[in-house]
Design a protein around this motif. Structure first.
Motif, PDB file in Angstrom:
ATOM      1  N   THR A  56     -60.764 -45.052  26.403  1.00 10.16           N
ATOM      2  CA  THR A  56     -60.343 -44.181  27.506  1.00 10.16           C
ATOM      3  C   THR A  56     -61.108 -44.541  28.785  1.00 10.16           C
ATOM      4  O   THR A  56     -62.109 -45.262  28.746  1.00 10.16           O
ATOM      5  CB  THR A  56     -60.611 -42.710  27.161  1.00 10.16           C
ATOM      6  N   LYS A  57     -60.655 -44.013  29.897  1.00 11.01           N
ATOM      7  CA  LYS A  57     -61.359 -44.230  31.161  1.00 11.01           C
ATOM      8  C   LYS A  57     -62.773 -43.649  31.094  1.00 11.01           C
ATOM      9  O   LYS A  57     -63.705 -44.204  31.668  1.00 11.01           O
ATOM     10  CB  LYS A  57     -60.570 -43.600  32.308  1.00 11.01           C
ATOM     11  N   ALA A  58     -62.903 -42.531  30.396  1.00 12.97           N
ATOM     12  CA  ALA A  58     -64.228 -41.924  30.238  1.00 12.97           C
ATOM     13  C   ALA A  58     -65.160 -42.855  29.460  1.00 12.97           C
ATOM     14  O   ALA A  58     -66.347 -42.973  29.777  1.00 12.97           O
ATOM     15  CB  ALA A  58     -64.109 -40.583  29.526  1.00 12.97           C
ATOM     16  N   ASP A  59     -64.623 -43.526  28.421  1.00 18.82           N
ATOM     17  CA  ASP A  59     -65.425 -44.480  27.653  1.00 18.82           C
ATOM     18  C   ASP A  59     -65.918 -45.619  28.541  1.00 18.82           C
ATOM     19  O   ASP A  59     -67.064 -46.063  28.437  1.00 18.82           O
ATOM     20  CB  ASP A  59     -64.605 -45.067  26.497  1.00 18.82           C
ATOM     21  N   MET A  60     -65.044 -46.079  29.438  1.00 20.21           N
ATOM     22  CA  MET A  60     -65.393 -47.204  30.304  1.00 20.21           C
ATOM     23  C   MET A  60     -66.516 -46.861  31.267  1.00 20.21           C
ATOM     24  O   MET A  60     -67.278 -47.731  31.687  1.00 20.21           O
ATOM     25  CB  MET A  60     -64.159 -47.658  31.090  1.00 20.21           C
ATOM     26  N   GLN A  61     -66.650 -45.590  31.605  1.00 23.80           N
ATOM     27  CA  GLN A  61     -67.679 -45.175  32.557  1.00 23.80           C
ATOM     28  C   GLN A  61     -69.093 -45.378  32.025  1.00 23.80           C
ATOM     29  O   GLN A  61     -70.054 -45.415  32.797  1.00 23.80           O
ATOM     30  CB  GLN A  61     -67.472 -43.703  32.948  1.00 23.80           C
ATOM     31  N   PHE A  62     -69.227 -45.521  30.704  1.00 24.16           N
ATOM     32  CA  PHE A  62     -70.549 -45.734  30.129  1.00 24.16           C
ATOM     33  C   PHE A  62     -71.069 -47.147  30.383  1.00 24.16           C
ATOM     34  O   PHE A  62     -72.236 -47.424  30.183  1.00 24.16           O
ATOM     35  CB  PHE A  62     -70.523 -45.450  28.623  1.00 24.16           C
ATOM     36  N   GLY A  63     -70.176 -48.046  30.808  1.00 22.87           N
ATOM     37  CA  GLY A  63     -70.605 -49.407  31.116  1.00 22.87           C
ATOM     38  C   GLY A  63     -70.616 -50.341  29.928  1.00 22.87           C
ATOM     39  O   GLY A  63     -70.848 -51.542  30.069  1.00 22.87           O
ATOM     40  N   VAL A  64     -70.379 -49.792  28.722  1.00 18.96           N
ATOM     41  CA  VAL A  64     -70.243 -50.576  27.496  1.00 18.96           C
ATOM     42  C   VAL A  64     -69.192 -49.893  26.637  1.00 18.96           C
ATOM     43  O   VAL A  64     -69.317 -48.700  26.356  1.00 18.96           O
ATOM     44  CB  VAL A  64     -71.559 -50.655  26.688  1.00 18.96           C
ATOM     45  N   TYR A  65     -68.183 -50.614  26.236  1.00 21.28           N
ATOM     46  CA  TYR A  65     -67.189 -50.032  25.329  1.00 21.28           C
ATOM     47  C   TYR A  65     -66.661 -51.117  24.403  1.00 21.28           C
ATOM     48  O   TYR A  65     -66.623 -52.298  24.744  1.00 21.28           O
ATOM     49  CB  TYR A  65     -66.048 -49.364  26.092  1.00 21.28           C
ATOM     50  N   VAL A  66     -66.292 -50.700  23.200  1.00 18.80           N
ATOM     51  CA  VAL A  66     -65.910 -51.628  22.145  1.00 18.80           C
ATOM     52  C   VAL A  66     -64.399 -51.606  21.934  1.00 18.80           C
ATOM     53  O   VAL A  66     -63.797 -50.540  21.824  1.00 18.80           O
ATOM     54  CB  VAL A  66     -66.641 -51.283  20.820  1.00 18.80           C
ATOM     55  N   LYS A  67     -63.817 -52.805  21.868  1.00 19.16           N
ATOM     56  CA  LYS A  67     -62.370 -52.933  21.669  1.00 19.16           C
ATOM     57  C   LYS A  67     -62.020 -53.224  20.213  1.00 19.16           C
ATOM     58  O   LYS A  67     -60.987 -52.799  19.719  1.00 19.16           O
ATOM     59  CB  LYS A  67     -61.822 -54.065  22.554  1.00 19.16           C
ATOM     60  N   THR A  68     -62.871 -53.982  19.537  1.00 14.99           N
ATOM     61  CA  THR A  68     -62.603 -54.358  18.153  1.00 14.99           C
ATOM     62  C   THR A  68     -63.897 -54.708  17.443  1.00 14.99           C
ATOM     63  O   THR A  68     -64.874 -55.122  18.073  1.00 14.99           O
ATOM     64  CB  THR A  68     -61.632 -55.556  18.080  1.00 14.99           C
ATOM     65  N   VAL A  69     -63.910 -54.523  16.141  1.00 20.21           N
ATOM     66  CA  VAL A  69     -65.070 -54.884  15.326  1.00 20.21           C
ATOM     67  C   VAL A  69     -64.573 -55.156  13.915  1.00 20.21           C
ATOM     68  O   VAL A  69     -63.581 -54.569  13.470  1.00 20.21           O
ATOM     69  CB  VAL A  69     -66.138 -53.761  15.335  1.00 20.21           C
ATOM     70  N   GLY A  70     -65.242 -56.067  13.221  1.00 18.02           N
ATOM     71  CA  GLY A  70     -64.773 -56.326  11.866  1.00 18.02           C
ATOM     72  C   GLY A  70     -65.576 -57.359  11.108  1.00 18.02           C
ATOM     73  O   GLY A  70     -66.549 -57.930  11.605  1.00 18.02           O
ATOM     74  N   PHE A  71     -65.132 -57.567   9.885  1.00 18.64           N
ATOM     75  CA  PHE A  71     -65.714 -58.552   8.975  1.00 18.64           C
ATOM     76  C   PHE A  71     -64.561 -59.220   8.247  1.00 18.64           C
ATOM     77  O   PHE A  71     -63.616 -58.556   7.817  1.00 18.64           O
ATOM     78  CB  PHE A  71     -66.643 -57.878   7.965  1.00 18.64           C
ATOM     79  N   GLN A  72     -64.624 -60.545   8.132  1.00 19.38           N
ATOM     80  CA  GLN A  72     -63.572 -61.288   7.447  1.00 19.38           C
ATOM     81  C   GLN A  72     -64.166 -62.335   6.516  1.00 19.38           C
ATOM     82  O   GLN A  72     -65.130 -63.014   6.883  1.00 19.38           O
ATOM     83  CB  GLN A  72     -62.670 -62.015   8.453  1.00 19.38           C
ATOM     84  N   ILE A  73     -63.581 -62.443   5.335  1.00 18.05           N
ATOM     85  CA  ILE A  73     -63.885 -63.534   4.421  1.00 18.05           C
ATOM     86  C   ILE A  73     -62.687 -64.473   4.434  1.00 18.05           C
ATOM     87  O   ILE A  73     -61.578 -64.064   4.066  1.00 18.05           O
ATOM     88  CB  ILE A  73     -64.128 -63.032   2.986  1.00 18.05           C
ATOM     89  N   ILE A  74     -62.891 -65.678   4.892  1.00 19.03           N
ATOM     90  CA  ILE A  74     -61.830 -66.673   4.886  1.00 19.03           C
ATOM     91  C   ILE A  74     -62.136 -67.665   3.771  1.00 19.03           C
ATOM     92  O   ILE A  74     -63.100 -68.433   3.847  1.00 19.03           O
ATOM     93  CB  ILE A  74     -61.739 -67.406   6.246  1.00 19.03           C
ATOM     94  N   LYS A  75     -61.340 -67.626   2.740  1.00 20.98           N
ATOM     95  CA  LYS A  75     -61.567 -68.487   1.590  1.00 20.98           C
ATOM     96  C   LYS A  75     -61.086 -69.903   1.867  1.00 20.98           C
ATOM     97  O   LYS A  75     -60.260 -70.129   2.754  1.00 20.98           O
ATOM     98  CB  LYS A  75     -60.854 -67.913   0.359  1.00 20.98           C
TER      99      LYS A  75
END
Length: 322
Positions: A16-35
């Protein structure tokens, strides 16, 4: 014996715009195992993130990728093709064309987090990662893995103020990278790296039990030597360290999920609910239900205080000063 029981865990977040006001915001996060032999990237990614390795892509955010197993390659419009191996940290920059992938016959395990914001950009400049030098050989670092895992847990919890929690984790990650990159003196086969790798293996296998003697064998160390150097390095014998990390994971599950105590006991592969109950009380001073109620009451009171503080703050004081 397999030394990773984690599953692929990919999360994309609304901002949200409010999240952006903090100066740091996360769009994606994850873990993947590629065999080995598996197609990359996985098809679970939405448009804007999914890409053809031969054509590459351009992102609108920063991303950090930490490779803990396997090997691959990376190239961009500012760098030539270069190798990525276990212990490599890769930074992707917004507006930069790039492509990367694991070696098909090897595969890899990757943690990643995508973020943006002016404060995050200021911190990133201190890490030594630049658009012309986006790869850092950081080695095995169990603390970094724990931060990525915490970010995944928070993102999956979908609780109020999750973005603010995640912004703190991003800054912690950047601070740790800065500290490690400026002080790193390690050899890939050094004892300290073997211990860090063993700690990562434990963190990635909290939902089952590990035979520490077989773990020592995997690291080409005798168990007696492994136990001694592990305790010298961490302050705990390997078995005690693993037990403590299981308790810490139980705390996270009690805080961030609605799973019952019985379910958590089963998930973490304790031999009985009574055994889990006894160990948890011994380590924390609380029963599992007492701990959950204590933390939730504390979070609720803190949230109410924060809301009241924001409501009482004049709008002119809410602006971020850089």
């Amino acid at each position: 014996m397999s030394y990773n029981d984690l599953e692929n865990n990919i999360k994309y977040l609304d901002v949200t715009k409010a999240d952006m006001q903090f100066g740091v915001y996360v769009k994606t996060v994850g873990f993947q195992i590629i065999k080995a032999g598996e197609h990359y990237p996985l098809k679970e990614h939405p448009s804007g993130y999914f890409f053809n390795v031969s054509k590459g892509r351009v992102l609108r955010e920063f991303q950090l990728l930490y490779i803990t197993k396997g090997a691959g390659t990376f190239s961009s419009d500012r760098t030539s093709k270069q190798s990525l191996s276990k212990g490599s940290l890769l930074c992707l920059f917004p507006g930069q064309w790039h492509t990367y992938s694991p070696v098909e016959k090897i595969g890899w395990d990757e943690y990643y987090i995508g973020f943006n914001g002016n404060i995050a950009e200021l911190w990133l400049r201190q890490t030594g990662l630049t658009i012309d030098n986006p790869v850092l050989k950081i080695g095995f670092n169990a603390e970094l893995v724990k931060l990525f895992q915490s970010a995944i847990e928070v993102a999956n919890s979908q609780k109020n103020a999750a973005q603010q929690y995640l912004s703190g984790i991003v800054l912690h990650i950047l601070g740790l990278i800065c500290y490690t990159s400026h002080n790193r003196i390690f050899e890939e086969d050094s004892i300290s790296q073997k211990i860090e790798w063993s700690k990562i293996i434990m963190l990635e296998n909290l939902y089952k039990n590990i035979d520490v003697e077989k773990l020592a064998e995997k690291l080409n160390l005798s168990y007696s030597w492994f136990r001694k150097v592990f305790k010298d390095y961490t302050g705990y014998a390997p078995v005690k360290y693993f037990q403590w990390q299981k308790i810490k994971k139980a705390e996270e599950l009690l805080m961030h999920t609605s799973h019952s105590v019985k379910e958590i006991s089963y998930m973490l592969n304790y031999k009985s609910v009574e055994h889990f109950f006894s160990l948890f009380k011994k380590k924390t001073g609380f029963t599992p239900l007492e701990y959950r109620n204590y933390i939730r009451d504390k979070e609720e009171n803190s949230s109410q205080e924060t809301i009241q503080e924001i409501a009482d703050t004049p709008k002119s004081e809410n602006k971020i000063q850089l």
